[in-house]
Structure formats: C-alpha cells, structure tokens
Motif scaffolding. Structure first.
Motif, mmCIF file in Angstrom:
data_model
loop_
_atom_site.group_PDB
_atom_site.id
_atom_site.type_symbol
_atom_site.label_atom_id
_atom_site.label_comp_id
_atom_site.label_asym_id
_atom_site.label_seq_id
_atom_site.Cartn_x
_atom_site.Cartn_y
_atom_site.Cartn_z
ATOM 1 N N ASN A 139 0.090 -1.054 -0.577
ATOM 2 C CA ASN A 139 -0.018 0.160 0.254
ATOM 3 C C ASN A 139 1.519 1.427 -0.197
ATOM 4 N N ARG A 174 -2.681 -1.347 -2.217
ATOM 5 C CA ARG A 174 -3.787 -0.236 -2.227
ATOM 6 C C ARG A 174 -2.864 1.349 -2.259
ATOM 7 N N TYR A 183 -3.718 4.738 -1.452
ATOM 8 C CA TYR A 183 -4.637 5.986 -0.439
ATOM 9 C C TYR A 183 -3.974 7.623 -0.533
ATOM 10 N N TYR A 231 -5.455 7.522 4.859
ATOM 11 C CA TYR A 231 -5.485 6.908 5.680
ATOM 12 C C TYR A 231 -5.961 7.549 7.073
ATOM 13 N N THR A 244 -7.708 4.167 -3.785
ATOM 14 C CA THR A 244 -8.350 4.146 -2.870
ATOM 15 C C THR A 244 -8.665 5.201 -1.877
ATOM 16 N N PHE A 278 -9.272 5.603 4.500
ATOM 17 C CA PHE A 278 -9.164 4.597 5.428
ATOM 18 C C PHE A 278 -9.851 5.435 6.440
ATOM 19 N N ASP A 313 -12.330 0.826 3.772
ATOM 20 C CA ASP A 313 -12.109 1.506 3.398
ATOM 21 C C ASP A 313 -13.234 2.441 2.999
#
Length: 614
Positions: free
Chosen positions: A403, A437, A439, A442, A464, A467, A471
């Motif tokens: 990630n 993923r 982000y 987060y 994405t 979070f 998610d």
C-alpha cells in the motif's frame, strides 16, 4: 585583532590563544599553494594529532578565519582530523576552501583506530560563531580493513549562538564528493551539518549539501554513535534551531539498520531535539535521497521531526521534498517524505507543531514495491499537530501488494489533537499487478481529530480514496466530519513539467478552502485571499523566483554580489541597479544584467562585480 601567541603543537597545526585575523593560508601539498604531490603524514603508529587551524579565545571581541585553503593531503592516523577547530570565543569562519571543488579525493584519511572522524569545521564553546561561505568537498575516508572513518562537514556544539549559512558541503556537480568508502559492517556516518548542543541557539540557512556517499552496510545501532547513516542536517540534544532555505540532494547510504527513526538510513533533515523551546524548519528543498542496499526493509526520509518535550510552538513549513528512492523491493521498506513523530515520551506541557505549505512528491519514475508515505504522523505521546495547506502527491507504477499513502495518521496518544484542513492529498500511483492499495488519506486513529476542507483524489489502478475504520470510496472519509472536503482533480501543472519544481504542483483549478488557520501566505509567500484555495500553492500565485540567499563582499574598490535562487519560473534575468550615497536612494541607475535560468527547480548561483565602485 592582535597576534598574542603562535605555537606549533604538531605538524601543520597552528594554535592561537587570542583574537586574530587568520587569512589566506595554505595547508597541504609539498609545493607552494598546496601544489605538487600530496602532503603525506603517517600517524598510524604514533597517534599524531592532525589539526590545521585551531583557535580559542576568552576575549569579547571577534576573531576571523577567512580565505584559507586546506587540500592535497593524505593522512594515516589513530586520531581524528580537524580542518578548522573553534574551541571557544567569538569567531567568524568564512570563505575557506577545505578540499577541492572540481575533483575528488583531495583529502584522504585512513584510520587505524575505532570511532575516528574527519571534521572539516568543528565549533564548540560558548561564544558567538559565524560559519559562512565555506566550501567543503573532495574528502574521502579509506578503510585499512579493520577500521573505518566518518565525515561531519560542519560539527557544531557548545552553548553559544552559532550561524551556519551559505556553505557548500559536497560538490554541487561531482558525485561522491564526500565519500566514506568503507563497505563493511562497522559503523560509519556521513553528516553534512551536525548540530548538537545542550543550550545553544543555531541558525542553519542557505547551505548546499550534496553528493555525499556512505558505503557502510552496517545493520547495528541503538544510538547515533553506533549507527551508519547519511544525513544532510542532523539536530539533537537541547539546541534551538532555525533550519531555513537549505538545499540538500544526492545523499546515499548502503546501511541496513531499520531501527530508531531519527538516524536510520538516509535522511535529508533529521531533528530530534527535545529540551528546547524553538524549532523551525522552513523553505528547504530536499531530493535525491537514497539507500542502495537491495535486501533489507530499510527507510529513507526527506524530513524527520520528533520531540520536543517542552512547551512551545514549532514550525515545519514551505519545504519541497521529492525524488526519494531506494534499491530494496522489500514490502517492509519505506520511503517517507515528511515524518512527524510524536515520540513515546509525553510532554509535560502543551507542544504545538504547525505543519503547513509543504510540497511532497514521491514515486515519479520509481516503481519498487515498497511502502510510500507522503506525510506520516506516528507514535503515541500526545501533541497538538496542525496540518494546513500541504500538498502530498504520489505517483508511479509498482507491481506488488504494498500500500501507499499520501497522508497517514497512526498516533494513538491520549490528549492528542490533530487539525487537518485545506490540504490536497493525491495518490496517482497505479499498480501494474498485485493487490496494493493506494490511499489519498488513511486515518488509523482519530483521537482529537478535526478534519475538513481537504481534497482527496486517486486516479490509478488500486486507487482507494481513504480509510477510516474501513476503506472509503467517496467523501466524507471521516464519519461525521469532512463535510466540506471534496474529491476533485486539482489539475496540477506537473503535466507541463517533470515534478522537480514546486511550481509543478500549482493547481489549475480553484478549490475553495476555509480561513482561520493562521496561515496567511502560501509556499511562495504569496498572500492568500479570504477564502483561500487548497494546497501549498494558491491557484493564482505567480511563483516567480525564490531567492535563497544574497551576499556581498569587497576587494579593493570592487563590490562583488552573489545570490542563490532555489527555484525559478520564466526568469529572463536580473537587472542590477545602483543608488549612490547621499542621493536619498531615490535615483537608481542600471549598471548591468545577469541572464537567468528560465525555469529550474535546482539551486542557481549568480555573481556580479561592480568594478571600481568605491
């Protein structure tokens, strides 16, 4: 000042006990002006002390060490080597050349004992010391098979007021200009400027720190004294620092130590001072920081900031960080642009860290399968951290299950306060395989959280939005907050550049933010309107030329001007104007023109001489 004493303590050592002007001397070589073959001293058996210039004064007046050259030297020794040593007193150390600015290996040191180092400039004591305009480069430490040597460009300690400004540490063009060449597992360090004081006040500004290499592969460490690292500027202990407008680039280390954050691996600026009341990190440009080992889960950081433990307001603002890399493809390896660490020691009083107007760009052309954090807040002790008007951008095309996070909060401390507003968090990283993923933001913990008026954007495969307990694919990311946050592509002008200029992250669209943060200007010091727009750079900010430093000197009747820009946009050049004393400075005359660089994100140095000016 007057010469009171000159004593030759050991070969090439001159010790001055009182105030002096020590200028235009040459140390090194076997012919005049440091010429001929290298001066060679073998102290491997006797433990001879090597210090070229040493000064100590109890006088209240100021001594000067200026225009000296130390180069063309080959030492073998059991003691550390000092170029210029300021033991005490008020001293100006300026415009000295230590090494060679056009080639490598001008000063070579081979050590025959442990824990030895090269200190081109070493300053301690309680006096007021100015270290300005010096050139430190072309230094190599060599291993004899058992022992290795560290290099500290400027090592400043003591309790006085020290100014370290406009120095060049490491050549701006020669790779491996400062090179600790030992490639074994013993500890070895390379630090451009080391600030360690129990109560001093230091200003570190306008320095260029570049092309420093550390080949040690050590994995051992629990303190800075036994950890291999390469760091541009390192500050520790109880020193109040202002670290301003420095340019730090092309630093590398091969070490595999993954432990304590403030000195592990390669770091542009590391600040872990604790018992202090003032810390400012502003206007620095950091890029090309790397770790060259291929096997370990090592970290690379642009700026690391931890502590302090005493009451105060601390500022990390208007820094530009980009192009951090590593060779490892370990899924535990980390590239971190801006790391705000709360430390595990809770402060006794309120500590506020204001983090604003920073531009962080990571991952462009870098596709290793490591974790990337644009802006990262970690650990547990309570602090008040305000994140305003930052731009964090991540790009690249990895092929793995790791990630990446443009903004990440991890800290869980009771009493923590986080205010996150007017930022742009964009993750354009797009996986070409795997399940990673990517982000925009987060939120691993939301203790004391205020979050609103941010722009979260993801554009790649695996993108994405955010979070928060799970998610999130749409705003708001944080339940019951983020009501005014958006998911809008800021249309950065990076499409017209290559991401190596802060101007590449100027938004092409206006995304309205909120006033009330106390931040009234943007990255380029452009006054923000009310309401402002999101991100480090206002949508209408002109971003012309960022001036890093401006100095002058006089030789006979000539006035010499020198200025350094950190970035330029559409700059045709500089008109030099002059006004004469007695004219009330009302009449300015054009006396020259210096051509500019047009568009550049790297430092540019300009010079102009007004001949027979006085």
């Amino acid at each position: 000042g007057s010469i009171c004493k000159i004593v030759f303590v050991s070969p090439n050592t001159t010790y001055f006990s009182e105030n002096l002007s020590i200028t235009d001397n040459y140390f090194g070589g076997k012919q005049p002006l440091c010429g001929g073959i290298a001066m060679y001293i073998d102290g491997s058996a006797t433990g001879i002390n090597i210090t070229c210039i040493s000064i100590s004064s109890s006088s209240s007046s100021t001594s000067t060490i200026s225009g000296n050259t130390i180069q063309n030297i080959n030492f073998k020794m059991k003691n550390s080597m000092y170029g210029i040593y300021v033991a005490n007193g008020n001293v100006n150390v300026s415009n000295n050349l230590i090494g060679n600015s056009v080639s490598n290996n001008s000063i070579q040191c081979t050590f025959y004992a442990t824990s030895l180092s090269v200190y081109p400039i070493y300053s301690t004591g309680s006096g007021a010391v100015s270290i300005t305009g010096n050139n430190i480069c072309s230094i190599t430490t060599l291993a004899d098979g058992l022992f290795q040597g560290s290099v500290y460009g400027v090592y400043a300690t003591g309790t006085g007021t020290q100014t370290i400004s406009n120095n060049t540490i490491g050549s701006t063009s020669q790779t491996n200009s400062i090179n600790a060449s030992y490639n074994g597992t013993n500890v070895q360090q390379v630090v451009g400027i080391y600030s360690a004081s129990s109560g001093g006040t230091f200003t570190i500004s306008g320095n260029s720190i570049a092309n420093m290499t550390n080949s040690s592969i050590s994995s051992y460490g629990s303190s800075l004294s036994n950890t291999s690292c390469t760091i541009g500027i390192y500050s520790t202990s109880g020193c109040n620092n202002s670290i301003l407008n420095n340019t730090i680039y092309n630093l590398s280390v091969a070490g595999t130590y993954t432990g304590t954050e403030n000195f592990s691996s390669a770091i542009g600026i590391s600040n872990s001072a604790t018992g202090v009341t003032s810390q400012t990190i502003n206007g620095n440009i950091i890029y090309g920081i790397t770790n060259t080992t291929s096997s370990a889960g090592i970290p690379v950081r642009g700026i690391y900031f931890s502590g302090p433990t005493t009451s105060g307001t601390y500022t990390i603002s208007s820094n530009f960080i980009y192009g951090l890399t590593l060779s490892s493809s370990s899924t535990s390896a980390k590239v971190i642009g801006l790391h705000i660490d709360n430390t595990t020691t809770a402060p006794t009083t309120t500590v506020v860290r204001n983090v604003y107007n920073n531009v962080v760009s990571l991952g462009i052309g870098f596709n290793n399968n490591c974790v990337i954090y644009g802006i990262y807040e970690s650990n547990s002790a309570s602090r008040t951290n305000n994140f305003y008007f930052n731009t964090s951008y991540i790009s690249g095309s990895p092929n793995g299950n790791v990630n990446t996070l443009a903004f990440y909060i991890y800290g869980t401390g009771a009493g923590s306060i986080r205010d996150i507003r007017n930022n742009i968090f964009m993750n354009a990283r797009s996986r070409s395989g795997g399940t990673g993923r990517h982000y925009a933001a987060y939120f691993g913990n939301t203790t004391g959280l205020t979050v609103d008026y941010n722009d979260y954007i993801t554009t790649g495969i695996g993108g994405t939005l955010g979070f928060y307990t799970a998610d999130k694919t749409v705003v708001p990311i944080v339940t019951s907050q983020d009501a005014n946050s958006v998911n809008v592509n800021p249309s950065f002008s990076i499409a017209k550049g290559n991401g190596t200029s802060a101007a590449d992250f100027k938004p092409g669209v206006s995304i309205t933010g909120v006033d009330g943060t106390g931040v009234t200007t943007d990255y380029s010091n452009y006054t923000r309107p009310n309401p402002p727009t999101l991100g480090s750079i206002e949508k209408d900010s002109p971003l012309p030329v960022n001036l890093q430093s401006f100095t002058y000197s006089m030789t006979s009747r000539d006035v010499k001007l020198r200025w350094v820009t950190s970035t330029e946009q559409n700059n045709a050049g500089f008109i030099i104007e002059k006004s004469y004393f007695g004219s009330n400075y009302a009449d300015w005359n054009n006396i020259g023109f210096v051509k500019g660089m047009g568009n550049t994100s790297t430092p540019s140095v300009y010079n102009f001489t007004d001949a027979n000016a006085v």
